[in-house]
Design a protein around this motif. Structure first.
Motif, PDB file in Angstrom:
ATOM      1  N   LEU A   5      30.989  48.474   2.652  1.00 43.29           N
ATOM      2  CA  LEU A   5      30.762  49.536   1.671  1.00 43.29           C
ATOM      3  C   LEU A   5      31.330  50.868   2.138  1.00 43.29           C
ATOM      4  CD1 LEU A   5      27.130  48.757   0.456  1.00 43.29           C
ATOM      5  CD2 LEU A   5      29.287  48.301  -0.743  1.00 43.29           C
ATOM      6  N   ILE A   8      35.019  50.895   1.404  1.00 40.60           N
ATOM      7  CA  ILE A   8      35.251  51.084  -0.029  1.00 40.60           C
ATOM      8  C   ILE A   8      35.051  52.547  -0.403  1.00 40.60           C
ATOM      9  CG2 ILE A   8      34.451  50.485  -2.352  1.00 40.60           C
ATOM     10  CD1 ILE A   8      33.559  47.771  -1.213  1.00 40.60           C
ATOM     11  N   HIS A  69      36.117  48.387  -9.784  1.00 41.48           N
ATOM     12  CA  HIS A  69      35.126  47.472  -9.207  1.00 41.48           C
ATOM     13  C   HIS A  69      34.449  48.094  -7.991  1.00 41.48           C
ATOM     14  CE1 HIS A  69      35.905  43.882 -11.675  1.00 41.48           C
ATOM     15  NE2 HIS A  69      37.174  44.288 -11.686  1.00 41.48           N
ATOM     16  N   GLY A  70      35.217  48.833  -7.198  1.00 47.02           N
ATOM     17  CA  GLY A  70      34.648  49.469  -6.014  1.00 47.02           C
ATOM     18  C   GLY A  70      33.573  50.475  -6.371  1.00 47.02           C
ATOM     19  N   ARG A  71      33.812  51.263  -7.418  1.00 47.69           N
ATOM     20  CA  ARG A  71      32.803  52.239  -7.845  1.00 47.69           C
ATOM     21  C   ARG A  71      31.532  51.539  -8.303  1.00 47.69           C
ATOM     22  NH1 ARG A  71      37.111  55.988 -10.706  1.00 47.69           N
ATOM     23  NH2 ARG A  71      37.409  57.542  -9.074  1.00 47.69           N
ATOM     24  N   ARG A  72      31.697  50.431  -9.013  1.00 45.44           N
ATOM     25  CA  ARG A  72      30.513  49.702  -9.476  1.00 45.44           C
ATOM     26  C   ARG A  72      29.728  49.141  -8.287  1.00 45.44           C
ATOM     27  NH1 ARG A  72      33.773  47.955 -13.920  1.00 45.44           N
ATOM     28  NH2 ARG A  72      34.174  45.921 -12.968  1.00 45.44           N
ATOM     29  N   LEU A  73      30.450  48.643  -7.274  1.00 43.30           N
ATOM     30  CA  LEU A  73      29.775  48.119  -6.083  1.00 43.30           C
ATOM     31  C   LEU A  73      28.968  49.215  -5.386  1.00 43.30           C
ATOM     32  CD1 LEU A  73      32.526  45.831  -4.499  1.00 43.30           C
ATOM     33  CD2 LEU A  73      30.286  45.088  -5.290  1.00 43.30           C
ATOM     34  N   LEU A  74      29.584  50.382  -5.188  1.00 39.36           N
ATOM     35  CA  LEU A  74      28.890  51.479  -4.510  1.00 39.36           C
ATOM     36  C   LEU A  74      27.714  51.987  -5.323  1.00 39.36           C
ATOM     37  CD1 LEU A  74      31.774  53.639  -2.990  1.00 39.36           C
ATOM     38  CD2 LEU A  74      30.315  51.973  -1.847  1.00 39.36           C
ATOM     39  N   THR A  76      25.976  50.315  -7.561  1.00 41.63           N
ATOM     40  CA  THR A  76      24.907  49.316  -7.553  1.00 41.63           C
ATOM     41  C   THR A  76      24.141  49.357  -6.242  1.00 41.63           C
ATOM     42  OG1 THR A  76      26.145  47.857  -9.039  1.00 41.63           O
ATOM     43  CG2 THR A  76      24.401  46.854  -7.727  1.00 41.63           C
ATOM     44  N   ALA A  77      24.871  49.492  -5.124  1.00 39.80           N
ATOM     45  CA  ALA A  77      24.219  49.573  -3.814  1.00 39.80           C
ATOM     46  C   ALA A  77      23.347  50.823  -3.716  1.00 39.80           C
ATOM     47  CB  ALA A  77      25.269  49.566  -2.707  1.00 39.80           C
TER      48      ALA A  77
END
Length: 311
Positions: A5, A8, A69-74, A76-77
């Motif tokens: 993370l 990213i 996708h990276g923004r969504r991952l961060l 969500t985390a």
């Protein structure tokens, strides 16, 4: 494939800031380390994310896909971490807030002691500027704005209504008197806004009907806090936010000019958030607090408030 993370997050800041050096400087790391991190991320993904040339950096097609996708991952985390930690110990972490200088001094500063008392693990980073910030590029969590703010990329929550009026300092009144009519304003020293011409169109209510005065100004500034300081120091008459000026009127530091003559439709104050971040507990906590503070006229009742420009 082992995505980290923090890698990213670094890649997204490189994209938002436009250079490796700017992202490295922000994180207080050598540029060489940022370069190695980017290379490792590309190796793990098996694709090139950025084009590097003498003209700078630009996203590849794969990089553009990865940004979303990276923004969504961060996000969500961050949302998961916020929800879990919030259930245990309440909202926590840093919230980066963009606000005009005058509202930062008159509203945000006096409200923070109460916010920290309620949420001791919160921290606020105040970016005081009258310009319209790029929230994603500058890492802004909340921007306080007036007027229309709705776009596809942000969520806006109305937290207050802002009225404006004309104000002067007692020292100005002692030296120049007060205008007794809209026409008499032309003979006075008026302070204009050099950054937003629309704020220099003052609508008057007269017996003949509404009329608009286009103020060129005896003095001009592009900064709302400086404008308040100019008024407090007797430089001239200016149109100020009632939320800021009325507490100073109550303390005898300002006087209203032509009250009831100036017609200004109150404008909504919005807390604007990036769409993917507005559900974070720390952001909700700050906005809830500011909405309550402004609704209760917190600045007017705070004993610790010091007028900007005064010691």
């Amino acid at each position: 494939m082992q995505l980290r993370l923090d890698e990213i997050a670094l890649f997204l800041r490189i994209v938002e800031l436009g250079t490796l050096s700017a992202a490295a400087r922000e994180r207080d790391m050598p540029v060489s380390q940022a370069t190695r991190t980017l290379a490792r991320l590309e190796a793990v993904l098996g694709v090139r994310l950025l084009h590097r040339s003498t003209h700078g950096l630009s996203l590849t097609d794969e990089g553009d896909t990865f940004v979303a996708h990276g923004r969504r991952l961060l996000d969500t985390a961050a949302e998961l971490q916020g929800e879990l930690s919030g259930k245990v110990s309440g909202p926590s972490g840093w919230v980066r807030l963009s606000v005009s200088p005058v509202l930062a001094q008159a509203v945000i500063a006096p409200s923070l002691t109460a916010l920290y008392r309620q949420h001791p693990q919160l921290h606020v980073d105040i970016c005081a500027d009258d310009r319209m910030v790029d929230m994603a590029r500058e890492g802004i969590d909340i921007a306080l704005r007036t007027g229309s703010t709705h776009t596809d990329t942000v969520v806006a929550r109305q937290i207050a209504v802002l009225g404006r009026g004309l104000y002067a300092a007692p020292s100005y009144v002692a030296a120049h008197g007060l205008p007794d009519s809209p026409d008499a304003l032309q003979e006075h020293r008026l302070i204009a806004n050099s950054a937003n011409a629309a704020l220099n169109h003052w609508t008057m209510s007269t017996e003949a009907g509404a009329r608009e005065l286009h103020v060129k100004g005896h003095t001009r500034t592009d900064n709302t806090a400086v404008m308040l300081s100019l008024v407090l120091n007797g430089v001239g008459i200016a149109r100020l936010a009632d939320l800021v000026a009325q507490p100073l009127v109550q303390r005898g530091e300002l006087v209203s000019v032509l009250p009831g003559i100036i017609e200004v439709s109150p404008v909504p104050v919005y807390a604007v958030m990036l769409q993917e971040r507005h559900r974070l507990p720390k952001i909700r906590a700050v906005i809830d607090h500011l909405a309550m503070w402004m609704a209760q006229g917190g600045a007017a009742h705070s004993h610790s408030t010091t007028a900007p420009g005064r010691r």
